[in-house]
Design a protein around this motif. Structure first.
Motif, PDB file in Angstrom:
ATOM      1  N   PRO A 323       0.804  -1.232   0.000  1.00 35.55           N
ATOM      2  CA  PRO A 323       0.000   0.000   0.000  1.00 35.55           C
ATOM      3  C   PRO A 323       0.832   1.275   0.000  1.00 35.55           C
ATOM      4  O   PRO A 323       0.339   2.323  -0.415  1.00 35.55           O
ATOM      5  N   ALA A 324       2.081   1.199   0.459  1.00 35.91           N
ATOM      6  CA  ALA A 324       2.938   2.393   0.483  1.00 35.91           C
ATOM      7  C   ALA A 324       3.687   2.610  -0.824  1.00 35.91           C
ATOM      8  O   ALA A 324       4.427   3.588  -0.952  1.00 35.91           O
ATOM      9  N   GLY A 325       3.532   1.711  -1.808  1.00 35.64           N
ATOM     10  CA  GLY A 325       4.125   1.900  -3.117  1.00 35.64           C
ATOM     11  C   GLY A 325       5.566   1.448  -3.219  1.00 35.64           C
ATOM     12  O   GLY A 325       6.154   0.914  -2.276  1.00 35.64           O
ATOM     13  N   LEU A 326       6.147   1.697  -4.399  1.00 30.94           N
ATOM     14  CA  LEU A 326       7.512   1.265  -4.667  1.00 30.94           C
ATOM     15  C   LEU A 326       8.530   1.952  -3.777  1.00 30.94           C
ATOM     16  O   LEU A 326       9.565   1.375  -3.445  1.00 30.94           O
ATOM     17  N   VAL A 327       8.272   3.180  -3.392  1.00 34.75           N
ATOM     18  CA  VAL A 327       9.237   3.931  -2.584  1.00 34.75           C
ATOM     19  C   VAL A 327       9.452   3.259  -1.230  1.00 34.75           C
ATOM     20  O   VAL A 327      10.511   3.408  -0.616  1.00 34.75           O
ATOM     21  N   ASP A 328       8.477   2.507  -0.765  1.00 33.86           N
ATOM     22  CA  ASP A 328       8.621   1.775   0.495  1.00 33.86           C
ATOM     23  C   ASP A 328       8.970   0.314   0.266  1.00 33.86           C
ATOM     24  O   ASP A 328       9.773  -0.269   1.010  1.00 33.86           O
ATOM     25  N   GLN A 329       8.396  -0.281  -0.772  1.00 30.31           N
ATOM     26  CA  GLN A 329       8.572  -1.717  -0.991  1.00 30.31           C
ATOM     27  C   GLN A 329       9.986  -2.067  -1.460  1.00 30.31           C
ATOM     28  O   GLN A 329      10.594  -3.027  -0.982  1.00 30.31           O
ATOM     29  N   VAL A 330      10.524  -1.309  -2.409  1.00 32.23           N
ATOM     30  CA  VAL A 330      11.828  -1.648  -2.982  1.00 32.23           C
ATOM     31  C   VAL A 330      12.941  -1.625  -1.932  1.00 32.23           C
ATOM     32  O   VAL A 330      13.738  -2.573  -1.855  1.00 32.23           O
ATOM     33  N   PRO A 331      13.067  -0.587  -1.087  1.00 32.25           N
ATOM     34  CA  PRO A 331      14.112  -0.658  -0.053  1.00 32.25           C
ATOM     35  C   PRO A 331      13.948  -1.849   0.893  1.00 32.25           C
ATOM     36  O   PRO A 331      14.939  -2.480   1.283  1.00 32.25           O
ATOM     37  N   ARG A 332      12.702  -2.175   1.260  1.00 29.57           N
ATOM     38  CA  ARG A 332      12.497  -3.323   2.147  1.00 29.57           C
ATOM     39  C   ARG A 332      12.877  -4.629   1.462  1.00 29.57           C
ATOM     40  O   ARG A 332      13.487  -5.510   2.070  1.00 29.57           O
ATOM     41  N   ASP A 333      12.527  -4.749   0.171  1.00 33.23           N
ATOM     42  CA  ASP A 333      12.888  -5.970  -0.560  1.00 33.23           C
ATOM     43  C   ASP A 333      14.397  -6.090  -0.733  1.00 33.23           C
ATOM     44  O   ASP A 333      14.958  -7.192  -0.635  1.00 33.23           O
ATOM     45  N   LEU A 334      15.060  -4.966  -1.000  1.00 27.43           N
ATOM     46  CA  LEU A 334      16.520  -4.998  -1.134  1.00 27.43           C
ATOM     47  C   LEU A 334      17.190  -5.357   0.190  1.00 27.43           C
ATOM     48  O   LEU A 334      18.171  -6.107   0.217  1.00 27.43           O
ATOM     49  N   ALA A 335      16.661  -4.811   1.291  1.00 29.43           N
ATOM     50  CA  ALA A 335      17.220  -5.156   2.600  1.00 29.43           C
ATOM     51  C   ALA A 335      17.012  -6.637   2.908  1.00 29.43           C
ATOM     52  O   ALA A 335      17.912  -7.306   3.439  1.00 29.43           O
ATOM     53  N   ARG A 336      15.837  -7.153   2.563  1.00 31.01           N
ATOM     54  CA  ARG A 336      15.565  -8.576   2.782  1.00 31.01           C
ATOM     55  C   ARG A 336      16.482  -9.445   1.930  1.00 31.01           C
ATOM     56  O   ARG A 336      16.995 -10.473   2.380  1.00 31.01           O
ATOM     57  N   LEU A 337      16.696  -8.998   0.681  1.00 32.36           N
ATOM     58  CA  LEU A 337      17.607  -9.739  -0.194  1.00 32.36           C
ATOM     59  C   LEU A 337      19.028  -9.710   0.339  1.00 32.36           C
ATOM     60  O   LEU A 337      19.754 -10.721   0.297  1.00 32.36           O
ATOM     61  N   GLY A 338      19.455  -8.547   0.864  1.00 30.75           N
ATOM     62  CA  GLY A 338      20.796  -8.455   1.429  1.00 30.75           C
ATOM     63  C   GLY A 338      20.982  -9.378   2.622  1.00 30.75           C
ATOM     64  O   GLY A 338      22.024 -10.032   2.752  1.00 30.75           O
ATOM     65  N   ARG A 339      19.972  -9.433   3.489  1.00 33.06           N
ATOM     66  CA  ARG A 339      20.072 -10.344   4.634  1.00 33.06           C
ATOM     67  C   ARG A 339      20.122 -11.798   4.185  1.00 33.06           C
ATOM     68  O   ARG A 339      20.850 -12.619   4.746  1.00 33.06           O
ATOM     69  N   PHE A 340      19.358 -12.112   3.146  1.00 38.68           N
ATOM     70  CA  PHE A 340      19.358 -13.489   2.630  1.00 38.68           C
ATOM     71  C   PHE A 340      20.730 -13.855   2.061  1.00 38.68           C
ATOM     72  O   PHE A 340      21.267 -14.938   2.330  1.00 38.68           O
TER      73      PHE A 340
END
Length: 351
Positions: A323-340
């Motif tokens: 719901p917060a759009g790409l500006v919120d989703q992309v950083p969270r996905d990148l952080a999750r990918l980095g942790r993985f």
């Protein structure tokens, strides 16, 4: 004990909390300086013109994001408001020799009056009903513009003369006659409009809009004048969009009614939702999706019509998972990918 108190002192906490804000402000300033000083030198004139459109439409999307994300009012008439601002600015630029900034201010104020008229139904309508009202307004403006046409240097109220053999271009400010200079001019105007929105969000109007969006009955019970603040939101959004229309008039030099189709209002809402209606950076992402991405595909020889499918899927994702759009989703996905990846690459201890 004393060391513990020193570590937890308010001054130290204030420094810790202000440090991320200072970093964020520094990164923002660096990005703006790069865009203003270096970016025009690195791009061809085709992409300079495209990025000027991005600057213009970032003002439109931040205004639409203000209505949708901050107040909860869905408007499908922003393209029509943009067309009104462009029409007013073009007429004033042809008929007078006023400074360009003054023309932008006048275009914004006149368009704001039109926005107030659009906002009157918002006092009692929300959701689908308000969206339909604003969409019909956009359709009506499209019909009027197709009949009246945009000013082209003629006489009379409309300033249109179909018999003109040579149509003069809409003038630009003397300090921004070239395309790179006008790009910088557009970015500076956009920064001022973003600052205007930010000033409202951080003060009393922003708090009132947040309360109205959460629950209008609760806002009324708290003593908030919802009638005033909803009209305020429409007036501010219309003013910013009207200024954007004035900048657009100087960017394209020639205005035609076919440049403002009604269906673009739906696309504009879609990319605004995709970018993120709760963040100012989301408006920039929405403008890039709306203007830069089609120009990029056209330059590659790919039809930009395919983007309708992409935008449809993007809106579906926003409504279901982000719901917060790409500006919120992309950083969270990148952080999750980095942790993985760190977890995968971390050497495992062997006994």
């Amino acid at each position: 004990m004393r060391a513990t108190l020193e570590r937890a002192s308010p001054a130290r906490i204030g420094r810790q909390t202000s440090r991320p804000q200072l970093i964020k402000a520094g990164v923002t300033a660096a990005i703006l300086l790069f865009v203003l000083l270096a970016l025009p030198q690195l791009m061809s004139l085709y992409y300079v013109d495209t990025m000027t459109q991005v600057a213009v439409y970032s003002m439109v999307t931040v205004a639409l994001g203000l209505l949708v994300g901050r107040v909860g009012l869905v408007s499908l008439g922003q393209v029509a408001v943009l067309a009104i601002g462009a029409w007013v600015a073009a007429r004033l630029l042809f008929a007078t020799t006023q400074p360009y900034l003054l023309v932008l201010l006048e275009a914004g104020l006149i368009t704001m009056v039109a926005g107030l008229l659009i906002g009157l139904p918002a006092l009692r309508l929300r959701g689908l009903y308000l969206a339909l009202i604003t969409l019909m307004f956009a359709g009506a403006i499209t019909v009027v513009l197709a009949t009246v046409n945009f000013p082209n240097g003629g006489h009379g109220f409309t300033g249109y003369n179909g018999g003109l053999l040579h149509i003069p271009p809409i003038r630009r400010p003397s300090i921004a006659a070239s395309d790179p200079a006008y790009f910088r001019y557009s970015v500076i105007v956009a920064i001022l409009m973003f600052a205007l929105v930010l000033a409202h969000i951080k003060t009393k109007p922003g708090r009132a809009w947040a309360a109205i969006r959460q629950s209008e009955p609760a806002a009324l019970a708290a003593g908030i004048n919802t009638w005033l603040y909803k009209l305020w939101a429409f007036a501010l959004a219309s003013f910013i969009t009207g200024v954007a229309g004035g900048v657009l008039a100087g960017a394209v030099h020639y205005l035609y009614s076919i440049d403002f189709p009604t269906q673009d209002s739906i696309t504009l809402l879609a990319v605004t939702l995709m970018g993120g209606v709760y963040s100012l950076w989301g408006a920039v992402i929405a403008a890039l999706l709306s203007q830069f991405l089609p120009a990029l595909l056209n330059n590659w020889g790919v039809s930009a019509d395919w983007l309708i499918i992409l935008f449809g899927l993007g809106v579906l994702q926003v409504l279901t998972t982000a719901p917060a759009g790409l500006v919120d989703q992309v950083p969270r996905d990148l952080a999750r990918l980095g942790r993985f990846l760190r977890g995968r690459l971390k050497p495992r201890s062997t006994e």
